[in-house]
Design a protein around this motif. Sequence first.
Motif, PDB file in Angstrom:
ATOM      1  N   TRP A   1       0.355  -1.366  -0.370  1.00 32.69           N
ATOM      2  CA  TRP A   1       0.062  -0.124   0.378  1.00 32.69           C
ATOM      3  C   TRP A   1       1.213   1.383  -0.137  1.00 32.69           C
ATOM      4  N   SER A   2       0.322   1.984  -1.277  1.00 30.67           N
ATOM      5  CA  SER A   2       1.320   3.567  -1.405  1.00 30.67           C
ATOM      6  C   SER A   2       2.676   3.600  -1.852  1.00 30.67           C
ATOM      7  N   GLU A   3       3.524   2.261  -1.448  1.00 30.96           N
ATOM      8  CA  GLU A   3       4.581   2.579  -1.560  1.00 30.96           C
ATOM      9  C   GLU A   3       5.369   2.381  -3.003  1.00 30.96           C
ATOM     10  N   PRO A   4       4.442   2.302  -4.003  1.00 37.32           N
ATOM     11  CA  PRO A   4       4.829   2.453  -5.100  1.00 37.32           C
ATOM     12  C   PRO A   4       4.713   4.234  -5.397  1.00 37.32           C
ATOM     13  N   GLN A   5       3.918   4.762  -5.493  1.00 39.50           N
ATOM     14  CA  GLN A   5       3.823   6.108  -4.741  1.00 39.50           C
ATOM     15  C   GLN A   5       4.106   7.007  -4.969  1.00 39.50           C
ATOM     16  N   GLY A   6       5.201   6.088  -3.086  1.00 37.51           N
ATOM     17  CA  GLY A   6       5.689   7.235  -1.742  1.00 37.51           C
ATOM     18  C   GLY A   6       5.140   7.865  -1.645  1.00 37.51           C
ATOM     19  N   GLN A   7       3.458   7.532  -0.859  1.00 38.64           N
ATOM     20  CA  GLN A   7       2.888   8.361  -0.670  1.00 38.64           C
ATOM     21  C   GLN A   7       2.490   8.023   0.841  1.00 38.64           C
ATOM     22  N   GLU A   8       2.335   8.508   1.772  1.00 37.29           N
ATOM     23  CA  GLU A   8       2.508   8.371   3.518  1.00 37.29           C
ATOM     24  C   GLU A   8       0.976   8.611   3.137  1.00 37.29           C
ATOM     25  N   GLN A   9       0.105   7.686   2.968  1.00 38.44           N
ATOM     26  CA  GLN A   9      -1.361   7.221   3.341  1.00 38.44           C
ATOM     27  C   GLN A   9      -1.926   6.967   4.722  1.00 38.44           C
ATOM     28  N   LEU A  10      -1.014   6.470   5.081  1.00 39.65           N
ATOM     29  CA  LEU A  10      -1.139   5.446   6.377  1.00 39.65           C
ATOM     30  C   LEU A  10      -1.224   7.243   7.338  1.00 39.65           C
ATOM     31  N   TRP A  11      -0.031   7.757   6.752  1.00 39.29           N
ATOM     32  CA  TRP A  11       0.013   9.072   8.319  1.00 39.29           C
ATOM     33  C   TRP A  11      -1.200  10.167   7.826  1.00 39.29           C
TER      34      TRP A  11
END
Length: 149
Positions: free
Chosen positions: A59-69
């Motif tokens: 989850w969100s790793e490919p985009q490098g986005q801190e979605q959980l945060w």
Amino acid sequence: MTLAHSFIVDEARAWIGTPYIHQMAARGAGTDCLGLVRGVWRAVVGSEPERPPAYSMDWSEPQGQEQLWAAALRHLSPKTVSLAACGDVILFRMREGGVAKHLGIQSDVGTAPKFIHAYSGHGVVESPLSAPWARRIVARFQFPDVEAD
């Protein structure tokens, strides 16, 4: 520990033994780390403010986005990482350069700190917050309307 903090920890401990099942949030049936926090939220605060979208293990790793945060910031109160209290939600970055994507609930502080989390291959467990875990903490939060210790 305040009564509110005790209730949070007691509720999280009630989930111990729940098997790890990705994207679930049902005590006794299955949960992942986000599902554990969602389940404790339901017991402590009430209905969930939003449902997470379907998410993959990366989850969100490919985009490098801190979605959980970002989601945690929308619904939980941020704290200074060094100001640990029982009942805090802690966010971990599991590998250098990766996004933060593991959650736990602090269950003990002091000389032998512990936390409760849903861990792939183990289910919901209470683990020592050892140095390898502690150095991965990137953020700390408290549930809304819970006073800091």
